[in-house]
Structure formats: structure tokens, C-alpha cells
Design a protein around this motif. Structure first.
Motif, mmCIF file in Angstrom:
data_model
loop_
_atom_site.group_PDB
_atom_site.id
_atom_site.type_symbol
_atom_site.label_atom_id
_atom_site.label_comp_id
_atom_site.label_asym_id
_atom_site.label_seq_id
_atom_site.Cartn_x
_atom_site.Cartn_y
_atom_site.Cartn_z
ATOM 1 N N ALA A 133 40.444 35.352 38.258
ATOM 2 C CA ALA A 133 39.576 34.267 38.717
ATOM 3 C C ALA A 133 40.387 33.136 39.332
ATOM 4 O O ALA A 133 40.012 32.567 40.368
ATOM 5 N N GLY A 134 41.511 32.810 38.694
ATOM 6 C CA GLY A 134 42.364 31.747 39.213
ATOM 7 C C GLY A 134 42.974 32.105 40.550
ATOM 8 O O GLY A 134 43.036 31.272 41.471
ATOM 9 N N VAL A 135 43.451 33.354 40.684
ATOM 10 C CA VAL A 135 44.056 33.801 41.935
ATOM 11 C C VAL A 135 43.013 33.815 43.053
ATOM 12 O O VAL A 135 43.270 33.362 44.171
ATOM 13 N N GLN A 136 41.820 34.325 42.741
ATOM 14 C CA GLN A 136 40.777 34.377 43.768
ATOM 15 C C GLN A 136 40.340 32.980 44.198
ATOM 16 O O GLN A 136 40.011 32.769 45.377
ATOM 17 N N LYS A 137 40.341 32.037 43.272
ATOM 18 C CA LYS A 137 39.988 30.659 43.627
ATOM 19 C C LYS A 137 40.973 30.125 44.672
ATOM 20 O O LYS A 137 40.576 29.510 45.676
ATOM 21 N N ALA A 138 42.255 30.393 44.441
ATOM 22 C CA ALA A 138 43.271 29.943 45.389
ATOM 23 C C ALA A 138 43.122 30.648 46.732
ATOM 24 O O ALA A 138 43.300 30.033 47.795
ATOM 25 N N PRO A 170 41.652 43.909 36.947
ATOM 26 C CA PRO A 170 43.002 44.335 36.568
ATOM 27 C C PRO A 170 43.294 45.761 37.059
ATOM 28 O O PRO A 170 42.413 46.624 37.053
ATOM 29 N N ILE A 171 44.505 45.996 37.459
ATOM 30 C CA ILE A 171 44.921 47.287 37.974
ATOM 31 C C ILE A 171 44.886 48.344 36.872
ATOM 32 O O ILE A 171 45.093 48.045 35.694
ATOM 33 N N GLY A 172 44.583 49.585 37.247
ATOM 34 C CA GLY A 172 44.632 50.688 36.292
ATOM 35 C C GLY A 172 43.291 51.001 35.663
ATOM 36 O O GLY A 172 42.364 50.198 35.699
ATOM 37 N N HIS A 219 40.820 36.520 33.577
ATOM 38 C CA HIS A 219 40.975 35.066 33.682
ATOM 39 C C HIS A 219 41.974 34.731 34.795
ATOM 40 O O HIS A 219 41.733 33.839 35.614
ATOM 41 N N LYS A 220 43.074 35.479 34.810
ATOM 42 C CA LYS A 220 44.074 35.264 35.854
ATOM 43 C C LYS A 220 43.481 35.600 37.217
ATOM 44 O O LYS A 220 43.717 34.895 38.204
ATOM 45 N N GLY A 250 54.711 36.084 38.263
ATOM 46 C CA GLY A 250 53.824 34.956 37.990
ATOM 47 C C GLY A 250 52.618 34.916 38.902
ATOM 48 O O GLY A 250 52.588 35.545 39.955
ATOM 49 N N HIS A 251 51.584 34.162 38.484
ATOM 50 C CA HIS A 251 50.342 34.067 39.230
ATOM 51 C C HIS A 251 50.573 33.577 40.647
ATOM 52 O O HIS A 251 49.945 34.057 41.598
ATOM 53 N N ALA A 252 51.447 32.599 40.788
ATOM 54 C CA ALA A 252 51.656 32.008 42.104
ATOM 55 C C ALA A 252 52.159 33.041 43.101
ATOM 56 O O ALA A 252 51.661 33.130 44.232
ATOM 57 N N PHE A 253 53.150 33.843 42.676
ATOM 58 C CA PHE A 253 53.680 34.860 43.574
ATOM 59 C C PHE A 253 52.662 35.980 43.805
ATOM 60 O O PHE A 253 52.576 36.523 44.911
#
Length: 337
Positions: A284-289, A306-308, A281-282, A255-258
Motif C-alpha cells: 500500500a505504501g509503495v503504491q501510494k508513492a 506479495p510475490i509467490g 501494508h508495504k 528497502g521500500h524506497a528502492f
């Protein structure tokens, strides 16, 4: 190289004579560069390749002659336009190949293979040494334990790099090649992509440590070929793993949180590669945190997400291939640095 040395030891014990064929220098558009090698017996090629085509075809013939004469030698190939046409090659250039004759049950070669396996198991940086001026005498070097099988000038240590090199010291001609790296791949998250990714990376010569905080996923049954399988606390990864400057990181938790928690900790290490799975999109959310924790754009430049590689991968297996391809690219660039 580890598997080749194991096979070499087995065949020597069985009474076979061998030739270790190694590309020690190349230029132009040759199929394989320095470090490509194959093992030859009287039955032909046992394993490995130096690229196929003209060089490999001719090298197998030379290896047979080496077995007959029982003498090591070097040979330079110049691939001309006629070679390309006559032998079906698509590459040209120059290649230097060394043919190391190894007698059956050779005690020095057997001792070197045994010592190499011991040092491989320690997971340290390891170099193979050919002393060309002494018929291709073989040796090993690791920083922690020094030289094995060969007495070399102390200055040779300073020539040890990630890429193969040929150097002359005190009138002695050496070829040096790193055959094992202390660098590991830490995979955080043992889900479907990780289960596809680890076997591929292991097959490609990466040493993989897979981790999860769920016992049913941090399972040796799911990852039989991994170097280590660890049940860890994602909130405190330093309690279970130590990530250094030679190490790669793949973040693919459930999950995003982990992902955010792990990424924050990994960014405080010197890992040479940090890849994080997920959409833009994910991301951006992770970097914001993470920005709220003080991380900056300069920190995020270290992260591949994204990886790869972008190959329109969709399934876990396809995504694993895209990640592995990207890591091959990173490793190759580092080996030339």
C-alpha cells in the motif's frame, strides 16, 4: 534439454548407440504432455522422464527393441482402466511417443548438439524440430539464424509457438518444440531470498540475471549458477539491463524506497511478470508513492505482490519455493497461450 543434448553428445562420442524418446502428443490425464523426453542407451534410461508408470515402463522396452533393430519409430499408447489398475497408474489418456534411433558417433547428431549449445549460449528463442516423416530427422530453428540440420518449408516458421505442435506441410510431418526462451529472470536485490531463489530457478530452466547496487552482494561467489551477476544503479536500471516482453522481474531490494524506485522503472517495460516482495501494508505504501508519479490501478494489475504463492512461507528458502512455484505456473500458462 540443454543438459540432455550435452549428455547425448558425450555418449555418442564414447561409441554408444542411443534412443531419444519424446512425447509428441497427449490427451486426457496423462502423466506428462508433449515435450517430455528421456534418453536411453543399452544400459537403460540415462536421463529425463516421460512421466513414469505405464508409458515410461513400456517405452523403455520399446527403446531396447529400437536399439536392436536400429530403426526409429512412433508408437501410440492408449491407457485404459486396466492399465491404471495393473500398472499402478493414476492417470489415463492417450500418448504418442516417438523413438529416434541415433547411431554411435553419428555426425549429424553430434553437429546438431554442438550447434544447439552455441545457440543456447546466445540466449535466444530456439526450437527443436523432428521430421517424423523422415524417421525423426532432427533440426533446429532460431529466428536470427534460421534452420540448421534440416531443409524445411518457409511456412514452417509461422508454426513456431511457445507450445509443442505437430503440423503437416507439403506432405511432410513435423513436430516442433521450443527448447530455449530468450526470456530471462531479472532479480533486483541479492539478499537472502535472492540467494535461495536463483539456484532454484536456474535448476528449473530459467535464465537468471541477479543485480544489486552493493558490490559485496552483487558477487559471483554468492551466485555461482546465475547467468549474469551485475552491479547496477537502482535509480537507472536501463543503463545496465534491457527488459523485454519475454522477461520476468522479481523485485526484492533491501528497502521500500528502492523497491518503489525499481518498480516504477519496471512498469514502463513490457515484462511478462513483475513480482514484488513484501507485506500488503508495504504494498500500500509503495503504491501510494507510485500513484504520485502517475501510475494507476491498471498498472498495478501487472504486479504480483506479495510475490509467490500463498503457502505460509516464512524462511528465505520457503519464500523462494513459493516464488518459483508461481513462476512455473506463469510460464506454463504462457506456453499454452
Amino acid at each position: 534439454m540443454r543438459n540432455m543434448l550435452g549428455l547425448m553428445s558425450q555418449k555418442l562420442k564414447e561409441g554408444e548407440e542411443l534412443v531419444l524418446v519424446t512425447v509428441i502428443a497427449s490427451s486426457g490425464a496423462t502423466p506428462r504432455g508433449a515435450g517430455a523426453r528421456m534418453l536411453i542407451s543399452s544400459e537403460g534410461r540415462l536421463c529425463g522422464t516421460i512421466g513414469g508408470g505405464a508409458v515410461e515402463y513400456r517405452s523403455e522396452a520399446i527403446a531396447k527393441k529400437v536399439l536392436e533393430d536400429k530403426t526409429s519409430l512412433g508408437h501410440d499408447f492408449e491407457l485404459t482402466k486396466d492399465d491404471v489398475q495393473n500398472l499402478g497408474m493414476i492417470c489415463g489418456g492417450a500418448v504418442s511417443v516417438f523413438f529416434r534411433y541415433i547411431p554411435a558417433k553419428d555426425s549429424e547428431a553430434l553437429a546438431l548438439a554442438e550447434e544447439a549449445e552455441r545457440r543456447f549460449a546466445l540466449g535466444r528463442d530456439l526450437w527443436l524440430i523432428f521430421e517424423i516423416s523422415e524417421g525423426g530427422r532432427l533440426g533446429l530453428y532460431s529466428e536470427e539464424e534460421g534452420f540448421f540440420g534440416i531443409e524445411a518449408p518457409a511456412e514452417l516458421k509461422t508454426s513456431m509457438t511457445r507450445h509443442p505442435i505437430r503440423t503437416v506441410l507439403e506432405g511432410r510431418d513435423f513436430y516442433l518444440e521450443q527448447i530455449n526462451s530468450s526470456g530471462r529472470v531479472f532479480i533486483f536485490g541479492c539478499g537472502h531470498v535472492a540467494q535461495e531463489l536463483e539456484p532454484v530457478l536456474t535448476h528449473l530452466g530459467f535464465t537468471c540475471v541477479v543485480t544489486d547496487d552493493r558490490p559485496e552482494f552483487a558477487s559471483r561467489e554468492l551466485f555461482p549458477t546465475a547467468s549474469e551477476v551485475k552491479l547496477i544503479d537502482f535509480e537507472n536500471i536501463a543503463d545496465s539491463v534491457e527488459i523485454g516482453s519475454e522477461d520476468y522481474v522479481c523485485v526484492m531490494t533491501r528497502g521500500h524506497a528502492f523497491d518503489s524506485v525499481v518498480q516504477a522503472q519496471v512498469l514502463r517495460t513490457q515484462a511478462c511478470y513483475i513480482g514484488v516482495i513484501g507485506s500488503r501494508h508495504k504494498t500500500a505504501g509503495v503504491q501510494k508513492a507510485l500513484r504520485e508519479q502517475g501510475f494507476t490501478d491498471k498498472d498495478f494489475e501487472r504486479v504480483t505482490t506479495p510475490i509467490g504463492l500463498e503457502i505460509a512461507a516464512e524462511t528465505p528458502a520457503e519464500i523462494a519455493i513459493s516464488i518459483a512455484a508461481q513462476m512455473i505456473e506463469v510460464r506454463a500458462k504462457r506456453s499454452k497461450a
